[in-house]
Design an enzyme around this catalytic site. Structure first.
Site, mmCIF file in Angstrom:
data_model
loop_
_atom_site.group_PDB
_atom_site.id
_atom_site.type_symbol
_atom_site.label_atom_id
_atom_site.label_comp_id
_atom_site.label_asym_id
_atom_site.label_seq_id
_atom_site.Cartn_x
_atom_site.Cartn_y
_atom_site.Cartn_z
ATOM 1 N N TYR A 10 0.829 -1.207 0.000
ATOM 2 C CA TYR A 10 0.000 0.000 0.000
ATOM 3 C C TYR A 10 0.866 1.260 0.000
ATOM 4 C CZ TYR A 10 0.831 0.592 5.087
ATOM 5 O OH TYR A 10 1.397 0.775 6.323
ATOM 6 N N CYS A 11 0.252 2.355 -0.481
ATOM 7 C CA CYS A 11 0.817 3.694 -0.331
ATOM 8 C C CYS A 11 -0.260 4.535 0.339
ATOM 9 C CB CYS A 11 1.275 4.286 -1.661
ATOM 10 S SG CYS A 11 -0.040 4.575 -2.877
ATOM 11 N N PHE A 12 -0.256 5.842 0.171
ATOM 12 C CA PHE A 12 -1.195 6.657 0.937
ATOM 13 C C PHE A 12 -2.637 6.486 0.475
ATOM 14 C CE2 PHE A 12 -3.348 10.758 1.921
ATOM 15 C CZ PHE A 12 -3.397 10.575 3.301
ATOM 16 N N SER A 47 2.020 2.953 -5.070
ATOM 17 C CA SER A 47 1.817 1.507 -4.897
ATOM 18 C C SER A 47 1.571 0.819 -6.231
ATOM 19 C CB SER A 47 0.662 1.230 -3.931
ATOM 20 O OG SER A 47 -0.530 1.838 -4.377
ATOM 21 N N TYR A 100 -3.446 3.443 2.412
ATOM 22 C CA TYR A 100 -3.429 3.727 3.848
ATOM 23 C C TYR A 100 -4.693 4.463 4.289
ATOM 24 C CZ TYR A 100 -2.289 6.275 8.125
ATOM 25 O OH TYR A 100 -2.338 6.810 9.382
#
Length: 362
Positions: free
Chosen positions: A93-95, A101, A122
């Site tokens: 995952y990323c933000f 991602s 996230y």
């Protein structure tokens, strides 16, 4: 490329996670079982952010690809692959589940490794966890375990399958002397970890959740106001044991075990001195509420006990100052707090009786 928003299974299966956000983002808050293997470090992210503001998304994306290329890119992909090989069920995952991602997932696919990406990243997972901290998400009836400081409430909780130990999640023992050597988790991490515990508890179908009687704060971390209010509606079970026994429990936890942890981390000489400094500083923080004259007495008792222990190696010398703190500070404070609100007390007893009562609750 496969994505998933099945956040429930991530919690229940305790899935390992790769967080590709920059370290500065990860340090503010992340998820259990997540490791920070960023696609861009803090400096690279900062440079891309400036480029985005000045020249737009396309220019920022080009800069990102230039900064993370060649050996830099290869080393980061290698780190991801190594983690996936050690944790085959890992997710990424990323933000917001966007470009960082997605690009990481593509680079892994090109390297022969496929991984599922968290849909919404996230932010979406965090919102899911926060929703589980709302009173409406709670199914089990709260049972609040109360009792004077040193009653061994935490020891009882640790032995109950349907209990949630808020102090353990907050990494703090709850009292003015309760901090550990390691820092508490960030507020975000505390909330995320608490949500994990509540979701896992709910999944087991327990009708009751047993918690220690805490205020809104556990050390420097705080529970959501609405959740605190919900817990306060629960029935109370009070453990009652003699002062002498509470002194021994406190001695074991705050002197013997705490000293051992300090010595294990820092060595005998430095560790013992750091423990002494932390207890003394904790005492002085209570001067206003405890009273200057009484504080002088208890500080002298503590210093005498410390000097005696250093010479003789005995711990019994700490009993006088512990007794004074329990009897003259914590007990009056606890009695006052209990008198402010009418609690529905369903059971009182010694530790064994309280443990048996709570253990019988499903």
């Amino acid at each position: 490329m496969e994505t998933s928003h099945d956040f429930l299974s991530i919690v229940l299966d305790e899935r390992p996670l790769i967080d590709v956000r920059a370290p500065i983002e990860f340090q503010k808050g992340a998820f259990k079982h997540a490791v920070n293997l960023p696609i861009m470090n803090d400096e690279e992210r900062h440079a891309v952010g400036i480029k985005y503001k000045e020249d737009g998304n396309a220019a920022a994306t080009d800069l990102g690809y230039n900064l993370v290329s060649g050996e830099v890119k290869a080393s980061r992909v290698t780190a991801w692959i190594q983690f996936i090989e050690e944790n085959p069920t890992a997710m990424l995952y990323c933000f917001r589940g966007g470009s960082r991602s997605r690009i990481s997932q593509e680079w892994l696919h090109d390297a022969g490794k496929d991984i599922i990406r968290l849909e919404g990243g996230y932010k979406a997972f965090r919102q899911y966890l926060l929703s589980e901290l709302m009173p409406r998400a709670q199914i089990a009836k709260p049972i609040i375990l109360g009792g004077c400081t040193g009653s061994g409430k935490t020891l009882i909780l640790k032995d109950l399958k349907n209990a949630i130990d808020l102090e353990a999640i907050a990494h703090h023992r709850g009292s003015s002397f309760g901090h550990h050597i390691d820092e508490q988790p960030t507020q975000i991490d505390f909330e995320n970890n608490l949500a994990y515990a509540l979701i896992q508890h709910k999944s087991k179908g327990y009708k009751h959740v047993i918690l220690e009687d805490e205020g809104k704060n556990v050390g420097k971390r705080f529970l959501p106001t609405d959740l605190v209010a919900h817990y306060k509606t629960g029935d109370y079970v009070i453990v009652e044991i003699p002062l002498e026994e509470r002194v021994q429990i406190t001695l074991q936890e705050y002197v013997i075990e705490s000293q051992a942890h300090h010595i294990e981390r820092f060595g005998e000489g430095q560790g013992l001195k750091l423990w002494y400094d932390y207890i003394l500083a904790s005492m002085h923080r209570l001067e206003k509420r405890f009273g200057g004259d009484r504080l002088k007495i208890v500080v002298e008792l503590f210093k005498e006990a410390y000097d005696t222990q250093v010479i003789s190696g005995t711990y019994i010398c700490h009993e006088p100052w512990i007794t004074m703190f329990l009897r003259d500070y914590y007990d009056p404070m606890y009695n006052f707090q209990m008198s402010k609100v009418q609690h529905h007390v369903v059971f009182k007893g010694n530790r064994d009786d309280v443990h048996s009562y709570l253990e019988a609750l499903d």
